[in-house]
Design a protein around this motif. Structure first.
Motif, PDB file in Angstrom:
ATOM      1  N   ARG A   1      75.782  54.824  93.174  1.00 18.88           N
ATOM      2  CA  ARG A   1      75.497  54.172  94.458  1.00 18.88           C
ATOM      3  C   ARG A   1      76.819  53.861  95.141  1.00 18.88           C
ATOM      4  O   ARG A   1      77.809  53.534  94.499  1.00 18.88           O
ATOM      5  CB  ARG A   1      74.723  52.869  94.246  1.00 18.88           C
ATOM      6  N   TYR A   2      76.803  53.956  96.462  1.00 20.41           N
ATOM      7  CA  TYR A   2      77.972  53.638  97.272  1.00 20.41           C
ATOM      8  C   TYR A   2      77.540  52.663  98.360  1.00 20.41           C
ATOM      9  O   TYR A   2      76.584  52.922  99.089  1.00 20.41           O
ATOM     10  CB  TYR A   2      78.551  54.911  97.908  1.00 20.41           C
ATOM     11  N   ASP A   3      78.241  51.540  98.453  1.00 17.36           N
ATOM     12  CA  ASP A   3      77.973  50.543  99.485  1.00 17.36           C
ATOM     13  C   ASP A   3      79.298  50.059 100.054  1.00 17.36           C
ATOM     14  O   ASP A   3      80.303  49.991  99.340  1.00 17.36           O
ATOM     15  CB  ASP A   3      77.227  49.330  98.905  1.00 17.36           C
ATOM     16  N   GLU A   4      79.281  49.727 101.337  1.00 22.89           N
ATOM     17  CA  GLU A   4      80.447  49.125 101.994  1.00 22.89           C
ATOM     18  C   GLU A   4      80.023  47.792 102.598  1.00 22.89           C
ATOM     19  O   GLU A   4      78.978  47.703 103.230  1.00 22.89           O
ATOM     20  CB  GLU A   4      80.964  50.003 103.136  1.00 22.89           C
ATOM     21  N   ARG A   5      80.875  46.774 102.375  1.00 23.26           N
ATOM     22  CA  ARG A   5      80.629  45.493 103.010  1.00 23.26           C
ATOM     23  C   ARG A   5      81.921  44.686 103.065  1.00 23.26           C
ATOM     24  O   ARG A   5      82.640  44.587 102.069  1.00 23.26           O
ATOM     25  CB  ARG A   5      79.571  44.702 102.243  1.00 23.26           C
TER      26      ARG A   5
ATOM     27  N   ALA B   1      84.477  48.782  99.444  1.00 23.99           N
ATOM     28  CA  ALA B   1      83.528  49.802  99.003  1.00 23.99           C
ATOM     29  C   ALA B   1      83.192  49.503  97.544  1.00 23.99           C
ATOM     30  O   ALA B   1      84.084  49.209  96.741  1.00 23.99           O
ATOM     31  CB  ALA B   1      84.127  51.196  99.127  1.00 23.99           C
TER      32      ALA B   1
ATOM     33  N   THR C   1      78.968  52.197  92.231  1.00 20.52           N
ATOM     34  CA  THR C   1      78.254  51.737  91.038  1.00 20.52           C
ATOM     35  C   THR C   1      77.745  52.926  90.239  1.00 20.52           C
ATOM     36  O   THR C   1      76.993  53.746  90.752  1.00 20.52           O
ATOM     37  CB  THR C   1      77.061  50.840  91.433  1.00 20.52           C
TER      38      THR C   1
ATOM     39  N   ASN D   1      75.237  54.386  87.991  1.00 26.09           N
ATOM     40  CA  ASN D   1      73.854  53.932  87.933  1.00 26.09           C
ATOM     41  C   ASN D   1      73.016  54.735  86.940  1.00 26.09           C
ATOM     42  O   ASN D   1      72.055  55.401  87.300  1.00 26.09           O
ATOM     43  CB  ASN D   1      73.232  53.986  89.333  1.00 26.09           C
TER      44      ASN D   1
ATOM     45  N   GLY E   1      82.398  59.071  96.283  1.00 31.29           N
ATOM     46  CA  GLY E   1      82.548  57.685  96.721  1.00 31.29           C
ATOM     47  C   GLY E   1      83.982  57.344  97.090  1.00 31.29           C
ATOM     48  O   GLY E   1      84.237  56.679  98.103  1.00 31.29           O
TER      49      GLY E   1
END
Length: 114
Positions: A2-6, A10, A13, A15, A34
């Motif tokens: 999983r890839y998230d940006e906030r 970045a 994860t 998974n 990622g």
């Protein structure tokens, strides 16, 4: 993976919690994707690489040590006091990847080839 940006961070994860987040070619490719996405994002100033659930990674599907290769590519490492890092005794030093560092001296030593 999983890839998230906030908030300029970045988060990549691993998974595969049912397999202790072991590394396969697909997982390694996902991590690379990622990193590429984080590098291209003007919003990202840092990257967190983590594992789903409590195990970051138990290594390659076929041997312990893959997560150590990932650690050698990191600038900073935060880990639990009871966590273990290393190569399995059966992995010879001739087989250890050298792209990001060396643990031959017992210390994690960054390499200029990263």
């Amino acid at each position: 993976m999983r890839y998230d940006e906030r908030d300029g961070v970045a988060v990549i994860t691993l998974n595969r919690p049912d397999k202790l987040n072991t590394l396969t070619d697909a997982v390694i490719g996902g991590v690379a994707d990622g990193i590429d996405a984080a590098t291209k994002s003007p919003e990202v100033s840092s990257v967190i690489l983590r594992g789903a659930t409590g195990t970051p990674s138990a290594g390659y599907d076929w041997a312990i040590g893959g997560a150590t290769d990932l650690v050698l590519c990191c600038d900073l490492l935060y880990m639990a006091s009871d966590a273990h890092i290393g190569y399995a005794p059966v992995v010879s030093s001739a087989l250890r990847p050298r792209c990001c560092g060396s643990t031959d001296s017992g210390l994690i030593t960054p390499s200029s080839s990263c």
